[in-house]
Design a protein around this motif. Structure first.
Motif, mmCIF file in Angstrom:
data_model
loop_
_atom_site.group_PDB
_atom_site.id
_atom_site.type_symbol
_atom_site.label_atom_id
_atom_site.label_comp_id
_atom_site.label_asym_id
_atom_site.label_seq_id
_atom_site.Cartn_x
_atom_site.Cartn_y
_atom_site.Cartn_z
ATOM 1 N N MET A 20 0.842 -1.188 0.000
ATOM 2 C CA MET A 20 0.000 0.000 0.000
ATOM 3 C C MET A 20 0.880 1.241 0.000
ATOM 4 N N LYS A 21 0.475 2.217 -0.767
ATOM 5 C CA LYS A 21 1.297 3.422 -0.900
ATOM 6 C C LYS A 21 0.605 4.613 -0.222
ATOM 7 N N ILE A 22 1.376 5.279 0.632
ATOM 8 C CA ILE A 22 0.823 6.350 1.466
ATOM 9 C C ILE A 22 1.522 7.672 1.152
ATOM 10 N N LEU A 23 0.749 8.753 1.139
ATOM 11 C CA LEU A 23 1.332 10.092 1.049
ATOM 12 C C LEU A 23 1.150 10.777 2.397
ATOM 13 N N ILE A 24 2.273 11.270 2.961
ATOM 14 C CA ILE A 24 2.204 12.053 4.194
ATOM 15 C C ILE A 24 2.374 13.518 3.807
ATOM 16 N N ILE A 25 1.395 14.356 4.155
ATOM 17 C CA ILE A 25 1.544 15.800 3.929
ATOM 18 C C ILE A 25 1.649 16.435 5.311
ATOM 19 N N GLU A 26 2.857 16.772 5.680
ATOM 20 C CA GLU A 26 3.153 17.243 7.047
ATOM 21 C C GLU A 26 4.389 18.131 6.980
ATOM 22 N N ILE A 72 4.732 1.750 1.475
ATOM 23 C CA ILE A 72 5.574 2.582 0.617
ATOM 24 C C ILE A 72 5.134 4.020 0.899
ATOM 25 N N VAL A 73 6.090 4.900 1.211
ATOM 26 C CA VAL A 73 5.720 6.220 1.725
ATOM 27 C C VAL A 73 6.373 7.359 0.949
ATOM 28 N N ASP A 74 5.564 8.306 0.491
ATOM 29 C CA ASP A 74 6.059 9.567 -0.058
ATOM 30 C C ASP A 74 5.717 10.665 0.950
ATOM 31 N N VAL A 75 6.545 11.717 0.985
ATOM 32 C CA VAL A 75 6.289 12.821 1.921
ATOM 33 C C VAL A 75 6.276 14.147 1.165
ATOM 34 N N THR A 108 2.967 -1.857 -10.018
ATOM 35 C CA THR A 108 4.260 -1.175 -9.829
ATOM 36 C C THR A 108 4.052 0.152 -9.113
ATOM 37 N N GLU A 109 3.022 0.887 -9.534
ATOM 38 C CA GLU A 109 2.772 2.205 -8.928
ATOM 39 C C GLU A 109 2.480 2.121 -7.435
ATOM 40 N N HIS A 110 1.857 1.022 -7.026
ATOM 41 C CA HIS A 110 1.490 0.900 -5.616
ATOM 42 C C HIS A 110 2.557 0.211 -4.776
ATOM 43 N N MET A 111 3.603 -0.299 -5.440
ATOM 44 C CA MET A 111 4.621 -1.053 -4.696
ATOM 45 C C MET A 111 5.972 -0.360 -4.582
ATOM 46 N N TYR A 112 6.151 0.735 -5.290
ATOM 47 C CA TYR A 112 7.441 1.442 -5.236
ATOM 48 C C TYR A 112 7.205 2.916 -5.030
ATOM 49 N N ASP A 113 8.157 3.606 -4.329
ATOM 50 C CA ASP A 113 7.907 5.029 -4.207
ATOM 51 C C ASP A 113 8.180 5.754 -5.499
ATOM 52 N N THR A 114 7.626 6.959 -5.535
ATOM 53 C CA THR A 114 7.546 7.713 -6.771
ATOM 54 C C THR A 114 8.926 8.009 -7.359
ATOM 55 N N ASP A 115 9.960 8.145 -6.508
ATOM 56 C CA ASP A 115 11.301 8.472 -6.997
ATOM 57 C C ASP A 115 11.964 7.310 -7.736
ATOM 58 N N ILE A 116 11.536 6.099 -7.420
ATOM 59 C CA ILE A 116 12.231 4.938 -7.980
ATOM 60 C C ILE A 116 11.856 4.734 -9.448
ATOM 61 N N ASP A 117 12.888 4.488 -10.250
ATOM 62 C CA ASP A 117 12.669 4.214 -11.666
ATOM 63 C C ASP A 117 11.989 2.848 -11.764
ATOM 64 N N ARG A 118 10.791 2.857 -12.331
ATOM 65 C CA ARG A 118 10.013 1.634 -12.266
ATOM 66 C C ARG A 118 10.057 0.833 -13.562
#
Ligand code: CA
Length: 224
Positions: free
Chosen positions: A1-7, A26-29, A175-185
């Motif tokens: 599961m991919k989570i975005l933290i806006i903090e 998987i976490v993006d901030v 792929t979109e839900h298993m890797y963070d956005t920075d990683i080349d998928r």
């Protein structure tokens, strides 16, 4: 599961990210409201942890923007003790739940899992597909009572397929839900993990639960 933290509080965001990654999320901030809204609108998240007081754009404005554009990603508001009015406003704007600072990480985790589950139409934390059970709290996986040990990536793949069981999921969605956005998928890597999963879950059983749908993706289902 991919989570975005806006903090915007970097220490807090860092602690949450680390804690969630330990639970295989998987976490993006994003550290300000503008960046947060951009990411929320452009990447697929399974849930968003949204602080209310943020620089550039506050959390309630972000939430209102998302909901008015029909985006139904689960949103868990992070609020301060005094912010009762914002909390009510947030729920009325379409937040799924909220948590009050300071909070226990275990409570945040429970609320986060609950909003994700409900967004996928599941109420029980244990997903059963034929004789396969996946406990999404403990990550315990069993097939016909036999315990199955999975790596974090294998578990994430299985959990995503299970929460969306009965629906064909494309390689790119996985792929979109298993890797963070920075990683080349490279979505071909999904095939490798599906093979690992098949070896652990389906090998030796009459009924195969992981199905390949040619040209479309993968499907987890219990019925023949
Ligand atoms: Ca803040």
């Amino acid at each position: 599961m991919k989570i975005l933290i806006i903090e915007d509080e970097k220490r807090m965001a860092g602690i949450l990210k680390k804690g969630l990654e330990e639970q295989t999320f998987i976490v993006d901030v994003a550290h300000d409201g503008e960046e947060g809204l951009y990411m929320a609108e452009n990447y697929p998240y399974d849930a968003i942890l949204l602080d209310i007081m943020l620089p550039i754009m506050d959390g309630l404005t972000i939430l209102n923007e998302l909901r008015s554009k029909g985006r139904d990603v689960p949103v868990l508001l992070i609020t301060a003790r005094g912010e009762i009015e914002s909390r009510i406003k947030g729920l009325n704007f379409g937040a799924d739940d909220y948590i009050v600072k300071p909070f226990d990480f275990s409570e945040l985790l429970a609320r986060l899992r609950s909003v994700i589950r409900r967004s996928k139409g599941k109420t029980s934390p244990v997903i059963a597909i034929h004789n396969l059970t996946i406990d999404t709290n403990s990550h315990n996986v069993r097939r016909a009572e036999k315990e199955i040990t999975l790596s974090a990536t294998e578990y994430n793949l299985l959990e995503y397929l299970a929460l969306n069981s009965g629906r064909v999921i494309s390689r790119s969605e996985l792929t979109e839900h298993m890797y963070d956005t920075d990683i080349d998928r490279d979505s071909n890597v999904i095939d490798v993990y599906v093979n690992y999963l098949r070896n652990k879950l389906d090998k030796g059983f009459d009924r195969q639960l992981i199905h390949t749908v040619r040209g479309a993706g993968y499907l987890l289902k219990g019925e023949e």
